[in-house]
Design an enzyme around this catalytic site. Structure first.
Site, short mmCIF file in Angstrom:
data_model
loop_
_atom_site.label_atom_id
_atom_site.label_comp_id
_atom_site.label_asym_id
_atom_site.label_seq_id
_atom_site.Cartn_x
_atom_site.Cartn_y
_atom_site.Cartn_z
N CYS A 1 51.48 49.52 35.09
CA CYS A 1 51.05 49.08 36.31
C CYS A 1 50.42 50.39 36.88
CB CYS A 1 52.21 48.93 37.33
SG CYS A 1 53.39 47.52 36.79
N HIS B 1 38.90 53.51 45.12
CA HIS B 1 38.80 53.43 46.65
C HIS B 1 38.42 52.26 47.10
CE1 HIS B 1 38.50 55.42 50.33
NE2 HIS B 1 37.58 56.32 49.98
N ASP C 1 42.67 52.98 50.60
CA ASP C 1 41.92 54.20 51.42
C ASP C 1 42.41 55.12 51.31
OD1 ASP C 1 40.39 51.73 52.55
OD2 ASP C 1 42.04 51.43 54.13
#
Ligand code: CAO
Length: 433
Positions: free
Chosen positions: A350, A406, A410
């Site tokens: 993950c 990105h 954020d």
């Protein structure tokens, strides 16, 4: 007499066909190379076991073959084969001797590279992928030399050897000519390639083949670098109390028990933060329209091995104790270093941790192991004077580097996530919450 030429025992379960040197209708001589094979440890040219006319070629460049795979059928006169006695009809050549190995690595062959390093459809195409249609004649060492320089032998028009065979000097001259013309030999997705330099004109050089893991990892890293807008955020966690507790725990352990390193606490602190910030435990869908949130917590750990970087995955870390994680990581990193990890050991991660803390460093910018969306880098903890509002206190500070995609995360979210990771490490009681 029709001769079937098959792959002999090449010492690997499966090898790649990197070049086919003949085509139907060609006349081949006994022992003439007909294909080039490449496995983990070596490349080799396979010689024809018969002289005659090639009737059919059954493989193409890029195919994977193993012992017994039919390579070509050759119509030959009985006395022109290496096999004896020749049967009256079809003769199966199952064990021609593999020809000259051209590269051998001293290191043990890895069983498999990192799952993250699996080649994908978007893998960059380089100019050293020799044109499938053109047949080139060159020795294995010249082929290796050309591959290392990224030269497509199909584009080398001058073969100054016997019967037009391409020699090393022909490759060098091709590179010089290409450079003089200012044409880079590698172009990735329209980005100008790095010009090829003939370093041998400046002094002695040695060409070493990259391990398969390094080649695959390199492809994957380039792909990620080109596809993900990545940001790396740096911070430090105060691990003074955590370290004191870790030392205490290890003091209670028997000599033969696996010791706990700070990494186990980092795994736990990270998972607790992922629970608070689900977007860090996510992947972007292929069309970029959706975020796929994961309800399981598997952590990949970058492990440095003699063959390159691999990333075994610790599964369901939220339900495992610190001691269990220490034992599991010790087992998996030992397996990784012996090249014994199975694909399953490296799948389903993950988020990844890349810890250089055992080596040193103050910060670095790790590359996200996409399709994961973040990676946590760790470098060496250092005792530092920290101002507590009244005085400087000696505190053990751990540098952390968080690189994230990105498109999904954020900047402010990244900073908040890191603040929680830090908080969890500075006060590990929080991991109980
Ligand atoms: N600060 C100070 N000391 C640290 C530390 C840190 N951040 N991290 C580890 N150490 C210490 C350990 O406590 C251990 O000390 P002792 O020898 O006194 O017990 C020593 O350094 C060696 O630790 P380790 O590296 O063996 O163990 P680990 O659990 O920290 O890491 C592993 C395990 C597999 C991640 C590591 O061995 C490894 O391979 N790291 C390289 C990963 C890599 O190459 N990343 C770069 C990828 S590019 O993105």
């Amino acid at each position: 007499m029709l001769i079937e030429i098959k792959v002999p025992d090449v010492g690997s379960a499966e090898v790649d066909v990197v070049e086919v040197l003949v085509q139907a209708g060609d006349t081949v001589a006994l022992e003439q190379s007909i294909i080039t094979l490449e496995g983990d440890k070596a490349s080799m040219e396979l010689p024809s076991t018969a002289a005659g006319v090639v009737q059919q070629v059954h493989v193409k460049a890029g195919d994977k073959v193993s012992e017994g795979t039919l390579i070509a059928t050759v119509l030959a006169a009985e006395q022109q084969t290496t096999s004896e006695p020749a049967p009256s009809k079809t003769l199966e050549q199952t064990a021609p001797p593999p020809a000259t190995p051209i590269s051998k690595q001293a290191e043990p062959a890895p069983s498999i590279a990192s799952s993250s390093a699996a080649p994908a459809a978007t893998a960059p195409v380089t100019a050293n992928e020799t044109s499938a249609t053109k047949i080139v004649h060159a020795s294995p060492s010249v082929r290796l030399f050309a591959r290392e320089l990224g030269v497509d032998l199909g584009k080398v028009t001058t073969g100054s050897g016997r019967k037009g065979r391409i020699l090393k000097d022909d490759v060098k001259n091709f590179v010089k000519k290409t450079l003089a013309e200012g044409t880079p030999t590698t172009v990735i997705a329209g980005i100008p390639g790095i010009p090829v330099v003939d370093f041998s004109v400046f002094g002695d050089i040695e060409v070493q083949k990259l391990s398969k893991i390094k080649r695959l990892t390199g492809q994957n890293l380039s792909r990620v670098w080109l596809n993900l807008p990545m940001v790396t955020y740096h911070d430090e966690a105060d691990i003074t109390e955590m370290e004191a507790f870790r030392v205490e725990l290890n003091g209670e352990k028997a000599k033969d028990e696996v010791k706990i390193t700070g990494l186990m606490f980092i795994i736990k602190a990270l998972v607790a933060a992922m629970k608070q910030f689900p977007s860090f435990n996510a992947s972007l869908s292929g069309d970029g329209e959706n975020i796929i949130l994961k309800r399981y917590f598997n952590i990949g750990i970058a492990v440095d091995t003699p063959n390159g970087l691999v990333v075994p995955v610790l599964r369901d870390v939220d339900s495992k104790s610190i001691n269990q994680l220490a034992v599991e990581l010790a087992e998996k990193s030992a397996k990784a270093r012996q090249g014994k990890l199975l694909p399953n050991d490296m799948q389903g991660g993950c988020i990844t941790i890349s810890s250089l803390g055992g080596i040193g460093g103050t910060s670095f910018t790790p590359i996200v192991n996409a399709p994961e969306v973040a990676i946590l880098g760790v470098t060496r903890a250092k005792m530092q004077p920290v101002w507590n509002g009244k005085e400087f206190m000696p505190r053990l500070m751990l540098p952390l580097d968080l690189t994230y995609d990105h498109r999904v995360i954020d900047g402010a979210e990244g900073a908040r996530f890191m603040a929680v990771v830090k908080q969890n490490l500075s006060d590990i009681r929080r991991l109980l919450l």
